[in-house]
Scaffold this active site. Structure first.
Site, PDB file in Angstrom:
ATOM      1  N   GLU A 163      45.306   8.106  53.243  1.00 23.41           N
ATOM      2  CA  GLU A 163      45.895   8.942  53.093  1.00 23.41           C
ATOM      3  C   GLU A 163      45.360  10.321  52.786  1.00 23.41           C
ATOM      4  O   GLU A 163      44.649  10.391  52.092  1.00 23.41           O
ATOM      5  CB  GLU A 163      46.859   8.405  51.806  1.00 23.41           C
ATOM      6  N   ASP A 205      52.061  11.371  54.189  1.00 19.77           N
ATOM      7  CA  ASP A 205      52.899  11.613  52.905  1.00 19.77           C
ATOM      8  C   ASP A 205      53.144  13.474  53.647  1.00 19.77           C
ATOM      9  O   ASP A 205      52.650  14.144  53.871  1.00 19.77           O
ATOM     10  CB  ASP A 205      52.186  12.131  52.093  1.00 19.77           C
ATOM     11  N   GLN A 250      55.915   8.634  53.426  1.00 20.60           N
ATOM     12  CA  GLN A 250      56.485   9.345  52.166  1.00 20.60           C
ATOM     13  C   GLN A 250      56.738  10.539  52.638  1.00 20.60           C
ATOM     14  O   GLN A 250      56.497  10.913  53.215  1.00 20.60           O
ATOM     15  CB  GLN A 250      54.650   9.389  51.396  1.00 20.60           C
ATOM     16  N   GLU A 265      58.497   9.116  46.794  1.00 18.16           N
ATOM     17  CA  GLU A 265      57.315   9.098  46.116  1.00 18.16           C
ATOM     18  C   GLU A 265      57.453  10.871  45.389  1.00 18.16           C
ATOM     19  O   GLU A 265      56.273  12.040  45.882  1.00 18.16           O
ATOM     20  CB  GLU A 265      55.810   9.097  46.447  1.00 18.16           C
TER      21      GLU A 265
END
Length: 258
Positions: free
Chosen positions: A141, A176, A202, A238
């Site tokens: 990530e 993300d 996310q 998240e």
């Protein structure tokens, strides 16, 4: 609509760690993720998942000494043996929980440092191979430098190159949306282009990292786009609630599965 996974590190902090599984299920979630499950024994985490009929969507491999400021060790030269031991520890939890993907944190290092680059690629290759033995995916990530200054993997292009050049079928991108917007923007086009290598998504609002219900991004549009692209994985929530976790879940109601 996507299957949303409550992030039990950032959400439901009104409860102790294990009780967050119960609280998330009572709030309507069918899946959960967390940064690290290691504060509880693997069998205790497994029991809460089973009790609440929850799926464990994701967790991270151990990050090194988090309290001392470490944010992963994969890119730290001289830590390879520890990284290998950490993979085995994470696999114990993976076997207990049934999780299918683990995140390898790179750590704090200069992306231009050749030794850090060699260490990171060696760690990622080893972890991907070891997880493949167990039928699991490894995700990496990119994290923005505002939230985590000095993080080694801070660019989506770099992550894409690592995945392509290492060539492991189970090595995938953790996309993300919050980090993507801060680092590069152009979220929708990036989702369209990178979807073949995305292993986990996310969400959070930008710039506050709260509930995904406003600010810079149109999340209803993005959720529809994720569906249109055929993504079948989890979407991890998240984010840090503005107030109480339960009071902030109104954003989820239009997308709840019957």
């Amino acid at each position: 609509m996507p299957v949303f996974a409550a992030n039990l590190t950032m959400m439901f902090n009104e409860w102790s760690f294990l009780d967050r599984f119960d609280a998330a299920a009572a709030a309507g979630f069918t899946a959960v993720e967390c940064l690290f499950p290691y504060e509880a024994p693997p069998e205790a985490v497994a029991e809460r998942l089973a009790r609440n009929e929850l799926q464990q969507a994701l967790f991270n491999l151990p990050p090194g000494d988090w309290a001392a400021g470490e944010r992963g060790i994969a890119a730290l030269p001289g830590r390879f043996d520890q990284m290998k031991a950490d993979v085995e520890r994470a696999l114990d939890y993976a076997e207990a929980t049934g999780v299918k993907r683990l995140h390898l944190m790179a750590g704090l290092a200069d992306p231009a440092d050749a030794a850090a680059t060699i260490a990171y690629r060696r760690s990622a290759a080893y972890a991907a191979e070891r997880l493949a033995d167990k039928g699991l995916d490894l995700v990496i990530e990119p994290i923005n430098g505002r939230n985590m200054p000095g993080y080694f993997l801070n660019d989506f292009g770099s992550a894409e190159r690592v995945i392509s050049e290492l060539g492991h079928a189970n090595l995938k991108l953790q996309f993300d949306i919050y980090h993507r917007q801060i680092i590069h923007g152009d979220v929708t086009m990036a989702l369209r282009r990178l979807m073949p290598i995305i292993g986990h998504i996310q969400i959070a609002s930008v710039p506050s990292r709260h509930e995904p219900d406003g600010e810079e991004l149109n999340y209803p549009f993005l959720f529809g786009e994720i569906d249109r692209l055929g993504y079948s994985g989890f979407v991890g929530c998240e984010y840090t609630p503005r107030g109480s976790t339960l009071d902030g879940l109104g954003w989820l109601k239009p997308f709840a599965r019957s």
